[in-house]
Design a protein around this motif. Structure first.
Motif, mmCIF file in Angstrom:
data_model
loop_
_atom_site.group_PDB
_atom_site.id
_atom_site.type_symbol
_atom_site.label_atom_id
_atom_site.label_comp_id
_atom_site.label_asym_id
_atom_site.label_seq_id
_atom_site.Cartn_x
_atom_site.Cartn_y
_atom_site.Cartn_z
ATOM 1 N N ALA A 152 22.473 30.113 2.359
ATOM 2 C CA ALA A 152 21.981 31.135 1.749
ATOM 3 C C ALA A 152 21.955 32.499 2.211
ATOM 4 N N ARG A 153 21.921 32.868 3.407
ATOM 5 C CA ARG A 153 22.037 34.294 4.020
ATOM 6 C C ARG A 153 23.670 34.550 3.982
ATOM 7 N N THR A 154 24.435 33.851 3.960
ATOM 8 C CA THR A 154 25.798 34.254 4.058
ATOM 9 C C THR A 154 26.206 34.529 2.613
ATOM 10 N N VAL A 155 25.741 33.753 1.519
ATOM 11 C CA VAL A 155 26.110 34.082 0.116
ATOM 12 C C VAL A 155 25.485 35.395 -0.287
ATOM 13 N N SER A 156 24.329 35.467 0.122
ATOM 14 C CA SER A 156 23.604 36.833 -0.408
ATOM 15 C C SER A 156 24.344 38.032 0.371
ATOM 16 N N THR A 157 24.486 37.762 1.610
ATOM 17 C CA THR A 157 25.210 38.822 2.170
ATOM 18 C C THR A 157 26.662 39.584 1.715
ATOM 19 N N ALA A 158 27.199 38.321 1.118
ATOM 20 C CA ALA A 158 28.404 38.543 0.663
ATOM 21 C C ALA A 158 28.594 39.728 -0.409
ATOM 22 N N GLY A 159 27.479 39.809 -1.308
ATOM 23 C CA GLY A 159 27.441 40.876 -1.996
ATOM 24 C C GLY A 159 26.574 42.070 -1.604
ATOM 25 N N ALA A 164 22.058 30.425 16.953
ATOM 26 C CA ALA A 164 21.733 30.620 15.790
ATOM 27 C C ALA A 164 21.965 31.901 15.349
ATOM 28 N N ASN A 165 21.107 32.826 16.006
ATOM 29 C CA ASN A 165 21.032 34.203 15.774
ATOM 30 C C ASN A 165 22.383 34.775 15.726
ATOM 31 N N ALA A 166 23.389 34.320 16.704
ATOM 32 C CA ALA A 166 24.804 34.779 16.585
ATOM 33 C C ALA A 166 25.535 34.408 15.464
ATOM 34 N N LEU A 167 25.320 32.949 15.053
ATOM 35 C CA LEU A 167 26.128 32.415 14.135
ATOM 36 C C LEU A 167 25.685 33.244 12.842
ATOM 37 N N LEU A 168 24.415 33.614 12.580
ATOM 38 C CA LEU A 168 23.852 34.463 11.488
ATOM 39 C C LEU A 168 24.488 35.995 11.506
ATOM 40 N N SER A 169 24.582 36.249 12.656
ATOM 41 C CA SER A 169 25.347 37.703 12.904
ATOM 42 C C SER A 169 26.826 37.600 12.521
ATOM 43 N N PHE A 170 27.415 36.506 12.822
ATOM 44 C CA PHE A 170 28.859 36.267 12.654
ATOM 45 C C PHE A 170 29.109 36.365 11.084
ATOM 46 N N SER A 171 28.378 35.543 10.523
ATOM 47 C CA SER A 171 28.447 35.339 8.951
ATOM 48 C C SER A 171 28.222 36.793 8.519
ATOM 49 N N ARG A 172 27.348 37.525 8.796
ATOM 50 C CA ARG A 172 27.101 38.918 8.183
ATOM 51 C C ARG A 172 28.204 39.898 8.535
ATOM 52 N N SER A 173 28.711 39.990 9.813
ATOM 53 C CA SER A 173 29.575 40.742 10.122
ATOM 54 C C SER A 173 31.156 40.428 9.717
ATOM 55 N N GLY A 174 31.078 39.330 9.725
ATOM 56 C CA GLY A 174 32.635 38.820 9.029
ATOM 57 C C GLY A 174 32.734 39.175 7.494
ATOM 58 N N LEU A 175 31.716 39.060 6.929
ATOM 59 C CA LEU A 175 31.775 39.749 5.466
ATOM 60 C C LEU A 175 31.881 41.138 5.493
ATOM 61 N N SER A 176 31.084 41.730 6.352
ATOM 62 C CA SER A 176 31.018 42.988 6.312
ATOM 63 C C SER A 176 32.460 43.978 6.676
ATOM 64 N N ILE A 177 33.446 42.944 7.059
ATOM 65 C CA ILE A 177 34.984 43.512 7.320
ATOM 66 C C ILE A 177 35.331 43.556 6.074
ATOM 67 N N ILE A 178 34.976 42.655 5.144
ATOM 68 C CA ILE A 178 35.779 42.655 3.846
ATOM 69 C C ILE A 178 35.096 43.466 2.806
ATOM 70 N N GLY A 179 33.423 43.316 2.800
ATOM 71 C CA GLY A 179 32.704 43.704 1.798
ATOM 72 C C GLY A 179 33.139 45.267 1.538
ATOM 73 N N PRO A 180 32.796 45.985 2.493
ATOM 74 C CA PRO A 180 32.857 47.597 2.615
ATOM 75 C C PRO A 180 34.315 47.890 1.770
ATOM 76 N N ALA A 181 35.309 47.391 2.514
ATOM 77 C CA ALA A 181 36.623 47.798 2.275
ATOM 78 C C ALA A 181 36.848 47.319 0.469
ATOM 79 N N VAL A 182 36.421 46.060 0.078
ATOM 80 C CA VAL A 182 36.604 45.823 -1.351
ATOM 81 C C VAL A 182 35.538 46.542 -2.105
ATOM 82 N N ALA A 183 34.599 47.038 -1.578
ATOM 83 C CA ALA A 183 33.479 47.995 -2.344
ATOM 84 C C ALA A 183 34.486 49.381 -2.482
ATOM 85 N N GLY A 184 35.071 49.686 -1.513
ATOM 86 C CA GLY A 184 35.727 51.064 -1.529
ATOM 87 C C GLY A 184 36.744 51.201 -2.388
ATOM 88 N N LEU A 185 37.619 49.907 -2.590
ATOM 89 C CA LEU A 185 38.523 49.743 -3.672
ATOM 90 C C LEU A 185 37.980 49.594 -5.021
#
Length: 429
Positions: free
Chosen positions: A21-28, A143-164
């Motif tokens: 759930a956290r990963t999906v919501s973070t993706a957007g 568990a906290n590191a995994l949640l952060s890993f998901s958020r941060s991994g998506l944050s690599i792609i998300g801002p760049a996609v948003a900029g495009l």
């Protein structure tokens, strides 16, 4: 530790669904800040306009945080998250529709972000209180590191996609994706089964005022907690002003960065976080706050670079280092809260944490919106970076912050004793 053991927390079905759930919501949602910033600047190209939207959101967030903490401790935290996600979905969909249709105004976006701020005041304390209930205590840092890993991994792609997307079809579409992901997250949260309230060690429900007093008591008696929160109350105001307000303005006015480049810069920050997350899943922090407060000083680096060398590569490197430093603090801080604060009051304590950390952000937002037009931006950023470092290191003057270690006591098991002590205190008052 073997690589597969680093992901062991996902073996718990409850945490796996919560993680999804956290990963999906973070993706957007990782695309939303970039999209919103440039949507506002498209309407009114000034630091003051962006400061208005961000400042109102934070003001409303701060105003509702304590109520959100009580609600999250009193009711099912999953239900609280589901309701808040539905509201976020609706508000982001409305903003997307207005922006895509070309009818968005500064006032409309300010009101919508104000509503989002109120919703976030319930979301944040609820999220903090869920993790200790859906994963074994021995795997809290993991568990906290995994949640952060998901958020941060998506944050690599998300801002760049948003900029495009901003450059290609406009910022509204990024917000539309964010709205959709929150709708999907609501469904995933329905699969998370939390223990019944009685199993969380909750005492009898009392008035909201009394529950706020209990939360304040737990917060104020831990020196390490309020010292770090006080420090972040000041540094967050500086960081938001420099990076959140002046950053997009510098990027938009600098050909070497630009709108798309700003998305790439934020992606570089996320890349640094991802790299450090992998380390944090395998490395145990003996003194999480000592390491965190030293590391967080690195956030001054991109502030200086934006002022003296506003070019894509050096700024991206600075943000990469800042992302890694933020991860060290973030995992350490969340683990410290989960290990040292009883679960039944964790959401209330985290709401005081958020309140203290965020209360000065509106001031910083509006202040830097004005300073950005009144003084030299380069000097402002360099001086701000210096003050940021002094405040961060100043927190280490507290021995409680420096020496806080890992706890072997289960906050859930200690909750009964904590509740009994609180009740006894009220009985004598």
């Amino acid at each position: 530790m073997k690589v597969q053991e680093s992901f062991g927390a996902l073996g718990d079905r409850r945490f796996a669904w919560y993680f999804t759930a956290r990963t999906v919501s973070t993706a957007g949602s990782v695309m939303a800040p970039v999209a919103l910033a440039f949507a506002v600047l498209h309407i009114d190209q000034s630091a003051g306009a962006l400061a208005q939207v961000l400042g109102v959101r934070t003001l409303v967030l701060v105003g509702f945080l304590l109520v959100g903490g009580v609600v999250a401790d009193r009711f099912s935290r999953i239900v609280v998250l589901q309701v808040s996600h539905v509201l976020t979905c609706l508000t982001q969909a409305l903003a997307a529709s207005l922006i895509i249709s070309g009818h968005a105004t500064l006032t409309q976006l300010t009101v919508i972000e104000g509503i989002n701020g109120a919703v976030s005041a319930f979301t944040m304390p609820a999220m903090m209180g869920v993790v200790p209930l859906v994963v074994d205590r021995s795997r809290l840092q993991q568990a906290n590191a995994l949640l952060s890993f998901s958020r941060s991994g998506l944050s690599i792609i998300g801002p760049a996609v948003a900029g495009l997307l901003v450059v290609g079809v406009g910022p509204g579409w990024a917000l539309a994706v964010d709205a959709f992901t929150y709708a999907v997250a609501v469904v995933c949260l329905a699969r998370v089964g939390l223990p019944k309230r009685s199993e969380e060690g909750r005492a009898r429900q009392h008035s909201m005022v009394r529950e706020l007093r209990e939360g304040w008591g737990e917060f104020s008696r831990r020196e390490w907690l309020w010292v770090v929160v006080l420090a972040f109350g000041l540094t967050n105001a500086i960081h938001t002003g420099v990076i959140g307000v002046l950053g997009p303005l510098v990027a938009k006015s600098t050909e070497a960065i630009g709108e798309a480049g700003w998305g790439l810069v934020l992606s570089a920050e996320a890349a640094g976080t991802v790299l450090m997350t992998i380390v944090m899943m395998r490395l145990r922090l003996r003194h999480p706050l000592r390491a965190g407060m030293v590391a967080i000083c690195v956030l001054a680096v991109p502030m200086v670079l934006l002022g003296v060398a506003p070019a894509l590569v050096p700024v991206a490197v600075g943000f990469f280092l800042a992302g890694a430093a933020t991860e060290i603090f973030g995992v350490g801080w969340n683990t410290a809260l989960h290990e040292h604060v009883p679960v039944p009051v964790l959401s209330r304590v985290s709401s005081y944490d958020a309140l203290g950390s965020f209360v000065a952000i509106p001031i910083g937002t509006f202040l830097y919106g004005w300073l950005g037009t009144a003084v030299d931006v380069e000097t402002l950023m360099v001086v701000s970076a210096g003050v940021y470092v002094v405040i961060s290191l100043g927190a280490l003057l507290s021995r409680s912050v420096r020496d806080l270690g890992r706890s072997s006591e289960d906050p859930t098991e200690a909750a009964a004793g904590a509740s009994a002590a609180t009740d006894d205190t009220h009985a004598r008052s």
